[in-house]
Design an enzyme around this catalytic site. Sequence first.
Site, short mmCIF file in Angstrom:
data_model
loop_
_atom_site.label_atom_id
_atom_site.label_comp_id
_atom_site.label_asym_id
_atom_site.label_seq_id
_atom_site.Cartn_x
_atom_site.Cartn_y
_atom_site.Cartn_z
N GLY A 75 4.33 53.51 -94.06
CA GLY A 75 3.04 53.20 -93.30
C GLY A 75 3.31 52.44 -91.85
N ASP B 199 5.28 51.45 -107.76
CA ASP B 199 5.82 52.25 -106.73
C ASP B 199 7.18 52.72 -106.97
OD1 ASP B 199 5.61 53.16 -103.99
OD2 ASP B 199 6.36 51.36 -103.02
N HIS B 200 7.20 53.96 -106.55
CA HIS B 200 8.62 54.62 -106.70
C HIS B 200 9.32 54.39 -107.99
CE1 HIS B 200 8.69 56.32 -102.72
NE2 HIS B 200 8.26 55.33 -102.24
N HIS C 248 3.38 57.64 -97.29
CA HIS C 248 4.31 56.67 -97.71
C HIS C 248 4.90 56.02 -96.19
CE1 HIS C 248 5.33 56.21 -102.07
NE2 HIS C 248 4.44 57.11 -101.84
N THR D 99 6.93 47.13 -94.98
CA THR D 99 7.73 46.49 -94.16
C THR D 99 7.15 45.61 -93.02
OG1 THR D 99 9.39 48.47 -94.13
CG2 THR D 99 9.62 46.99 -92.31
N GLY E 16 10.56 51.99 -93.89
CA GLY E 16 11.34 50.89 -93.01
C GLY E 16 10.80 50.90 -91.68
N ASP F 125 8.82 58.80 -109.20
CA ASP F 125 9.29 59.64 -108.04
C ASP F 125 10.55 60.33 -108.21
OD1 ASP F 125 10.71 60.34 -105.82
OD2 ASP F 125 10.57 58.30 -104.73
P1 13P Z 1 6.76 50.98 -95.02
O1 13P Z 1 7.76 49.97 -95.61
O2 13P Z 1 7.48 51.72 -94.01
O3 13P Z 1 5.57 50.46 -94.67
O4 13P Z 1 6.71 52.01 -96.43
C1 13P Z 1 6.19 51.43 -97.53
C2 13P Z 1 6.23 52.35 -98.65
O5 13P Z 1 6.17 53.48 -98.45
C3 13P Z 1 6.29 51.75 -100.10
O6 13P Z 1 6.29 52.78 -101.03
#
Ligand code: 13P
Length: 331
Positions: A212, A82-83, A210, A235, A183, A104
């Site tokens: 969510g 991820d990223h 992203h 999060t 976040g 990313d």
């Molecule tokens: P949240 O932490 O806001 O759920 O987003 C997670 C995310 O997009 C990880 O790439």
Amino acid sequence: MPLVNFKDVLDDAYRQKYAVGSFNVINMEFLEAIIEAAERKRSPVILSIAEVHFKYVTLENITPAIKYVAHRTSVPVVLHLDHGESFEAIMRALRAGFTSIMFDGSRLPFEQNLATTSEVVKMCHAVGVTVEAELGHIGGAEAQASTSKQASEELFTKVNEAEEFVRRTGVDALAVAVGTAHGLYQGKPQLDFERLDNLNRALKMPLVLHGGTGLSIEDFRKAISLGVAKINFYTGMAVAACEAVRQRLDKGFQCVDFPGLLSEAKDAVTRVVEEQMEIFMSANVCAKQNALCPICNGCGIVKAATPLAHDDLVRKITQATLDALRKLQKS
Ligand code: 13P
């Protein structure tokens, strides 16, 4: 079953209009919690490790555990970076056996993002690994759940740029900036559904949302109806785990039972992930035979069907051989 890449699961999700959750793994408890939820909900799942979390979890240490768990799991599992922003992170993930990479480059100027993403796609596709890229920029800080962020409209994904980006890079999925942020949200997030609709019509490929945590069921469902097939969620799991620990401590916790504390945190994460899988409509995708079975078959649904087809074939071949022998004998 072995790990699959995300094209295997996202194409079906895009066609059938559900989304596969991409949940961040930061330790063994999160890994076990997410897999337990996926098994219970009969849902395909994407396990992500974010480059910003490398300081909490050593990729080379946890990947063997993830592979072991995936092999014993009866739903399709994708292992995703991820990223990924650095060359080092991408190479480490590929070397460890990740099946999917997010590069990313959204902080880079358009042409530089495009050129670097194209190189990552060439490299990853050569070894059967799928690639997600980001265009526009989704704000927030994945590593610090306490940091509240809002989406910034001038960084939203532009449809004409997205078309060119996808055509020239060959990415398998695109993370779009349409009003979400990583976040905790300040206030109610406002998603630009018109932009999402236009992006979906132009690109006709799985889109990734992203940030969510904090979106409403209605927002998720509408986004899924407009081409979102992968939803990143982190999060909410961290907050649930922390709340579970806090409640236990408030009740007068005995420090010798540290494993009990971790276990409550894990159960809280499982509950959150199960709930999200229902909301994303990926729950029960693996409850019956479907388009994912030929690549997964972790639960054995297809195994039951294959011997029948094979038996039929053997009977037909035997019959044809006997008929041919009889003909030969008569002549
Ligand atoms: P949240 O932490 O806001 O759920 O987003 C997670 C995310 O997009 C990880 O790439």
